[in-house]
Scaffold this motif. Structure first.
Motif, short mmCIF file in Angstrom:
data_model
loop_
_atom_site.label_atom_id
_atom_site.label_comp_id
_atom_site.label_asym_id
_atom_site.label_seq_id
_atom_site.Cartn_x
_atom_site.Cartn_y
_atom_site.Cartn_z
N VAL A 203 33.72 -59.29 34.41
CA VAL A 203 33.67 -59.85 32.84
C VAL A 203 33.74 -58.70 31.88
CG1 VAL A 203 34.48 -61.09 30.55
CG2 VAL A 203 34.29 -62.22 33.04
N LEU A 204 33.99 -57.48 31.69
CA LEU A 204 33.47 -56.41 31.06
C LEU A 204 33.94 -57.01 29.69
CD1 LEU A 204 32.86 -55.11 33.48
CD2 LEU A 204 32.88 -52.84 33.00
N PHE A 205 32.63 -56.42 28.71
CA PHE A 205 32.93 -55.99 27.13
C PHE A 205 32.19 -55.06 27.01
CE2 PHE A 205 32.53 -60.68 27.33
CZ PHE A 205 33.55 -61.10 27.39
N ASP A 206 32.10 -54.79 25.73
CA ASP A 206 31.93 -53.20 25.37
C ASP A 206 30.94 -53.30 24.08
OD1 ASP A 206 30.99 -50.36 23.55
OD2 ASP A 206 33.43 -50.43 23.68
N ALA A 207 30.11 -53.37 24.67
CA ALA A 207 29.22 -53.50 23.57
C ALA A 207 28.64 -53.09 22.27
CB ALA A 207 27.22 -53.37 24.47
N VAL A 232 29.65 -58.62 32.12
CA VAL A 232 29.03 -57.55 32.03
C VAL A 232 29.58 -56.20 30.31
CG1 VAL A 232 28.62 -55.15 33.05
CG2 VAL A 232 29.18 -57.31 34.29
N PHE A 233 27.97 -56.13 29.96
CA PHE A 233 27.73 -55.59 28.23
C PHE A 233 27.83 -54.27 28.94
CE2 PHE A 233 27.62 -59.92 26.84
CZ PHE A 233 28.40 -59.58 25.53
N MET A 263 27.20 -68.37 32.24
CA MET A 263 26.86 -66.79 32.82
C MET A 263 26.64 -66.14 33.17
SD MET A 263 29.99 -68.26 34.38
CE MET A 263 31.35 -69.35 34.37
N PRO A 264 25.67 -65.47 33.51
CA PRO A 264 24.97 -64.51 33.44
C PRO A 264 25.38 -63.53 32.38
CG PRO A 264 25.38 -64.81 35.66
CD PRO A 264 26.17 -65.44 35.52
N ALA A 265 24.19 -62.38 31.88
CA ALA A 265 24.62 -61.57 30.99
C ALA A 265 24.03 -60.56 31.58
CB ALA A 265 24.97 -61.58 29.17
N VAL A 266 24.77 -58.99 31.53
CA VAL A 266 23.37 -57.90 32.12
C VAL A 266 24.00 -57.20 30.96
CG1 VAL A 266 25.11 -57.25 33.56
CG2 VAL A 266 22.56 -56.70 33.55
N PHE A 267 22.70 -56.25 30.31
CA PHE A 267 23.22 -55.15 29.55
C PHE A 267 23.41 -53.92 29.96
CE2 PHE A 267 22.36 -58.35 26.89
CZ PHE A 267 23.33 -59.04 26.27
#
Length: 381
Positions: A203-207, A232-233, A263-267
């Protein structure tokens, strides 16, 4: 197209030549009604220079002199052209025979049943195709500043650390009121289907910008589908940050989107490659959690301990809700069936409490879990 230098035409050209370079046979389709065009001549010349095995297919021959057409398109220097009508199917049988003859005994390429299917979803222009390209170490997907470049779901095979991943790049999901034409509707349907057939969802977000309601709706699509997910940021290179920026952003995300708490988050930065290499490992981790199986005895005991610690409210009928036994009924996502004395007496808040207890005891990081309650009817006599 061969001379395109910038913009979408240049991107299409780049992708076309990538496909040609990796193909065993090229079909050059020309328009019989228009005759040979300068573009046909230029493409044919490039194919000859690349020494690619090719067949000239002359389309739209319904009301034309087939022999004259064949003679005219010989001038392309690529052997005998095959006249067809895509509209009515004329000549397609002969074309298929020619293709089979040209390919010989080439074995069909089949998708490995062991490949882990990973869908990449997010709003338009969030960097889905750029991320897939970075993972593949090649420009497999069209990437352009204009949102909506990806119109369909595209599968690409990635080999990493002894595992196969089938990456599914999906069209950007827009708000319903902004989906105005049939092509956009088709893109959304394809994106939804891509999530349904995936094992794992990125799941992509715009950081670099705040989360929006559309981000939440897209994340909910993966959660409702029961898919193991990684948040995923992307565009982390654009963010002004200090040592606590990622911590604060992840905390804010979990406050705004509570169902992503586990849910794990990664930048990452698809542009620079920062931390992109962590994604395959995270995909394996969340998939493993979504496929975990618990034995009936340990599951039942864990739930009974949870009930002992916090008794459920007495029902309106005077029942004290209890769990007789529990068993796991499926995986992806882990789904547990609870046999109770009164399923309706368990309120939503208490069911969420039981889910938290299961996570504290067993983990299940990165995957939704489901609880199904059933009432055990006592037999009289």
């Amino acid at each position: 197209m061969p001379t395109a230098a910038v913009g979408m035409e240049a991107l299409v050209k780049e992708q076309a030549w990538l496909a040609i370079d990796t193909s065993s046979l090229v079909l050059l389709v020309v328009d019989g009604e228009s005759g040979i065009t300068p573009l046909d001549v230029e493409i044919a010349k490039l194919l000859r220079e690349k020494n690619k095995h090719s067949i000239v297919v002359v389309n739209k021959v319904d009301n034309l002199d087939r022999e004259m057409l064949v003679h005219e398109f010989y001038r392309l220097g690529m052997g005998q052209p095959l006249p067809v009508s895509a509209l009515h199917g004329t000549g397609t049988g002969e074309l298929l025979e020619k293709v089979e003859e040209s390919l010989g005994e080439t074995p069909p390429v089949e998708e490995s049943s062991d490949a882990i299917r990973v869908a990449v979803i997010g709003k338009p222009n969030v960097g889905k195709s750029s991320l897939v390209n970075r993972l593949l170490h090649q420009k497999r997907m069209l990437v352009d500043e204009q949102p909506g470049t990806t119109r369909d779901s595209v599968d690409s095979l990635l080999h990493c650390d002894g595992h196969e991943f089938m990456l599914i790049d999906t069209a950007g999901l827009r708000r319903k009121r902004s989906v105005s034409d049939k092509v956009e509707v088709y893109c959304v349907v394809r994106a939804v289907r891509s999530v349904e057939r995936a094992n794992v969802v990125f799941v992509l977000f715009d950081a670099s910008v705040p989360l929006t309601a559309q981000d939440i709706r897209i994340a909910a699509l993966a959660y409702r589908s029961g898919k193991a997910s990684v948040v995923v940021f992307n565009k982390w290179d654009l963010v002004k940050k200090d040592s606590r920026t990622s911590i604060e952003l992840e905390k804010l995300m979990k406050e705004q989107i509570p169902f992503l708490q586990h849910m794990p988050a990664v930048f990452v930065s698809a542009l620079t490659g920062q931390r992109v290499s962590e994604l395959p490992r995270l995909a394996l981790s969340v998939l493993s959690e979504s496929r975990r199986e618990l034995g009936e005895e340990e599951l039942t005991r864990a739930l009974q301990i949870a009930v002992e610690k916090k008794k459920p409210p007495v029902s309106r009928s005077g029942h004290t809700p209890s769990i007789k036994r529990a068993f796991q009924s499926s995986v992806e996502p882990p789904t547990f069936t609870l046999m109770t004395n009164d399923a309706r007496a368990f309120r939503k808040a208490y069911i969420l409490y039981l889910m938290r207890c299961l996570r504290q005891r067993f983990g299940f990081d990165g995957t939704p879990i489901r609880l199904k309650l059933r009432t055990v009817i006592r037999k009289r006599g």
